[in-house]
Design an enzyme around this catalytic site. Structure first.
Site, PDB file in Angstrom:
ATOM      1  N   CYS A   1       0.912  -1.147   0.577  1.00 51.23           N
ATOM      2  CA  CYS A   1       0.283   0.110  -0.267  1.00 51.23           C
ATOM      3  C   CYS A   1       0.668   1.200   0.012  1.00 51.23           C
ATOM      4  O   CYS A   1       2.102   0.905  -0.338  1.00 51.23           O
ATOM      5  CB  CYS A   1      -0.875   0.258   1.040  1.00 51.23           C
ATOM      6  SG  CYS A   1      -0.353   0.259   2.760  1.00 51.23           S
TER       7      CYS A   1
ATOM      8  N   ASN B   1       2.190   1.270   4.196  1.00 48.54           N
ATOM      9  CA  ASN B   1       2.577  -0.115   5.345  1.00 48.54           C
ATOM     10  C   ASN B   1       2.493   0.275   6.143  1.00 48.54           C
ATOM     11  O   ASN B   1       3.340  -0.556   7.550  1.00 48.54           O
ATOM     12  CB  ASN B   1       3.796  -0.259   4.941  1.00 48.54           C
ATOM     13  CG  ASN B   1       4.765  -1.799   5.680  1.00 48.54           C
ATOM     14  OD1 ASN B   1       6.005  -1.898   5.344  1.00 48.54           O
ATOM     15  ND2 ASN B   1       3.198  -2.301   4.961  1.00 48.54           N
TER      16      ASN B   1
ATOM     17  N   CYS C   1      -1.001   0.792   7.288  1.00 49.26           N
ATOM     18  CA  CYS C   1      -2.509  -0.043   7.657  1.00 49.26           C
ATOM     19  C   CYS C   1      -3.359  -1.148   6.747  1.00 49.26           C
ATOM     20  O   CYS C   1      -2.878  -2.239   7.209  1.00 49.26           O
ATOM     21  CB  CYS C   1      -3.759   1.467   7.469  1.00 49.26           C
ATOM     22  SG  CYS C   1      -3.458   3.286   8.400  1.00 49.26           S
TER      23      CYS C   1
HETATM   24  P1  4NP Z   1      -1.428   3.113   4.079  1.00 43.09           P
HETATM   25  O1  4NP Z   1      -2.048   4.005   4.557  1.00 43.09           O
HETATM   26  O2  4NP Z   1      -0.812   3.315   2.492  1.00 43.09           O
HETATM   27  O3  4NP Z   1      -3.314   2.041   3.838  1.00 43.09           O
HETATM   28  O4  4NP Z   1      -0.508   1.813   5.045  1.00 43.09           O
HETATM   29  C1  4NP Z   1      -1.735   5.366   4.497  1.00 43.09           C
HETATM   30  C2  4NP Z   1      -0.995   5.717   5.527  1.00 43.09           C
HETATM   31  C3  4NP Z   1      -0.024   6.391   6.157  1.00 43.09           C
HETATM   32  C4  4NP Z   1      -0.620   7.665   5.230  1.00 43.09           C
HETATM   33  C5  4NP Z   1      -1.447   7.446   3.921  1.00 43.09           C
HETATM   34  C6  4NP Z   1      -2.025   6.312   4.305  1.00 43.09           C
HETATM   35  N1  4NP Z   1      -0.201   9.367   4.874  1.00 43.09           N
HETATM   36  O5  4NP Z   1       0.056   9.884   4.029  1.00 43.09           O
HETATM   37  O6  4NP Z   1       1.118   9.157   6.090  1.00 43.09           O
END
Ligand code: 4NP
Length: 157
Positions: free
Chosen positions: A10, A13, A15
């Site tokens: 994703c 990394n 969620c």
């Molecule tokens: P993930 O979610 O891609 O599912 O891990 C996110 C976690 C952090 C951020 C964006 C999406 N961020 O902008 O820090």
């Protein structure tokens, strides 16, 4: 026998891909298939390297008896040669992974797919990013992933 290796990817990394990784590991345990697989997750971004998964996602997963134990890392060029499957959570991740491969790796080993290609119950073509939303978004991501991750396992078994 050669192990099958799977990398869930994703953006951060913290969620979606750690949840997909933990759901897949839990499914493999239930089906007594753990020894046949190597499972990991990574982010296309570097902001959260070394961090545990978001506590909101860990708590939502624990309610389903799924333990998320991973630490965030960033995808790199070696992954294209190390994993049989690289599974993106959304279109943007998919594009970023393909771009990274084009610019850093000549390996055609890994099959790069979107995890939602393996959905059956939910209609979502992408796993929505729950990071900036409310708690219910984390449960919804887990619902979606339980469907598509088990669909993926069925597709390769
Ligand atoms: P993930 O979610 O891609 O599912 O891990 C996110 C976690 C952090 C951020 C964006 C999406 N961020 O902008 O820090």
């Amino acid at each position: 026998m050669n192990k099958i290796s799977v990398l869930f990817v994703c953006l951060g990394n913290i969620c979606r891909s750690p949840a997909a990784e933990a759901i897949f590991i839990s499914l493999l345990k239930k089906k007594k298939l753990t020894d046949g697989f190597i499972v990991d997750s990574a982010g296309t971004g570097s902001w959260h390297i070394g961090k545990k998964a978001d506590s909101r996602m860990r708590i939502a997963a624990e309610r389903r008896d799924i333990n998320i134990l991973s630490r965030a890392r960033q995808i790199n060029s070696k992954d294209f040669d190390a994993f049989n499957y690289i599974l993106a959570m959304d279109d943007s991740n998919f594009r970023d992974i393909k771009n990274l491969k084009t610019t850093t790796s000549s390996s055609d080993f890994a099959l790069i797919k979107k995890i939602q290609n393996f959905r059956s119950v939910f209609n979502e073509k992408e796993v929505p990013d729950p990071y900036f939303g409310g708690d219910e978004g984390f449960d919804y991501v887990l619902d979606i992933l339980e469907d598509s991750v088990s669909g993926f396992l069925e597709s390769i078994s």
